[in-house]
Design a protein around this motif. Structure first.
Motif, PDB file in Angstrom:
ATOM      1  N   GLU A  38       2.348 -22.380  65.770  1.00  0.00           N
ATOM      2  CA  GLU A  38       3.010 -23.581  66.260  1.00  0.00           C
ATOM      3  C   GLU A  38       3.616 -23.358  67.638  1.00  0.00           C
ATOM      4  O   GLU A  38       3.563 -24.247  68.495  1.00  0.00           O
ATOM      5  CB  GLU A  38       4.091 -24.024  65.273  1.00  0.00           C
ATOM      6  N   PHE A  39       4.189 -22.183  67.865  1.00  0.00           N
ATOM      7  CA  PHE A  39       4.765 -21.877  69.172  1.00  0.00           C
ATOM      8  C   PHE A  39       3.678 -21.867  70.249  1.00  0.00           C
ATOM      9  O   PHE A  39       3.855 -22.433  71.329  1.00  0.00           O
ATOM     10  CB  PHE A  39       5.480 -20.525  69.127  1.00  0.00           C
ATOM     11  N   ASP A  41       0.780 -23.415  70.171  1.00  0.00           N
ATOM     12  CA  ASP A  41       0.302 -24.785  70.370  1.00  0.00           C
ATOM     13  C   ASP A  41       1.262 -25.585  71.240  1.00  0.00           C
ATOM     14  O   ASP A  41       0.840 -26.329  72.129  1.00  0.00           O
ATOM     15  CB  ASP A  41       0.091 -25.482  69.024  1.00  0.00           C
ATOM     16  N   SER A  42       2.555 -25.435  71.006  1.00  0.00           N
ATOM     17  CA  SER A  42       3.556 -26.145  71.797  1.00  0.00           C
ATOM     18  C   SER A  42       3.532 -25.676  73.251  1.00  0.00           C
ATOM     19  O   SER A  42       3.615 -26.495  74.169  1.00  0.00           O
ATOM     20  CB  SER A  42       4.947 -25.928  71.216  1.00  0.00           C
ATOM     21  N   GLU A  45       0.557 -27.198  74.961  1.00  0.00           N
ATOM     22  CA  GLU A  45       0.774 -28.604  75.286  1.00  0.00           C
ATOM     23  C   GLU A  45       1.653 -28.761  76.519  1.00  0.00           C
ATOM     24  O   GLU A  45       1.394 -29.596  77.377  1.00  0.00           O
ATOM     25  CB  GLU A  45       1.425 -29.330  74.102  1.00  0.00           C
ATOM     26  N   ILE A  46       2.684 -27.947  76.621  1.00  0.00           N
ATOM     27  CA  ILE A  46       3.593 -28.031  77.771  1.00  0.00           C
ATOM     28  C   ILE A  46       2.856 -27.666  79.059  1.00  0.00           C
ATOM     29  O   ILE A  46       3.012 -28.344  80.075  1.00  0.00           O
ATOM     30  CB  ILE A  46       4.819 -27.124  77.555  1.00  0.00           C
TER      31      ILE A  46
END
Length: 52
Positions: A38-39, A41-42, A45-46
């Motif tokens: 999840e980290f 992926d985030s 995205e950023i």
């Protein structure tokens, strides 16, 4: 993490076995893996938003 080495990793594994026990260790590993995914992926995205 490259400075830990094999003896350090073995020590961390032994401590994790003592703290969590052999039955809980796979669950902890799975949760840790999901958190890392999840980290990443985030973060992806950023960085994609900044490129636009």
């Amino acid at each position: 993490m490259s400075n830990i080495g094999i003896p350090g990793l073995i020590l961390i594994l032994v401590i994790a076995l003592i703290v969590f026990g052999p039955n809980k260790l796979p669950e902890v590993g799975k949760a840790f893996g999901k958190t890392i995914k999840e980290f990443k992926d985030s973060a992806k995205e950023i960085t994609e938003e900044k490129e636009k």
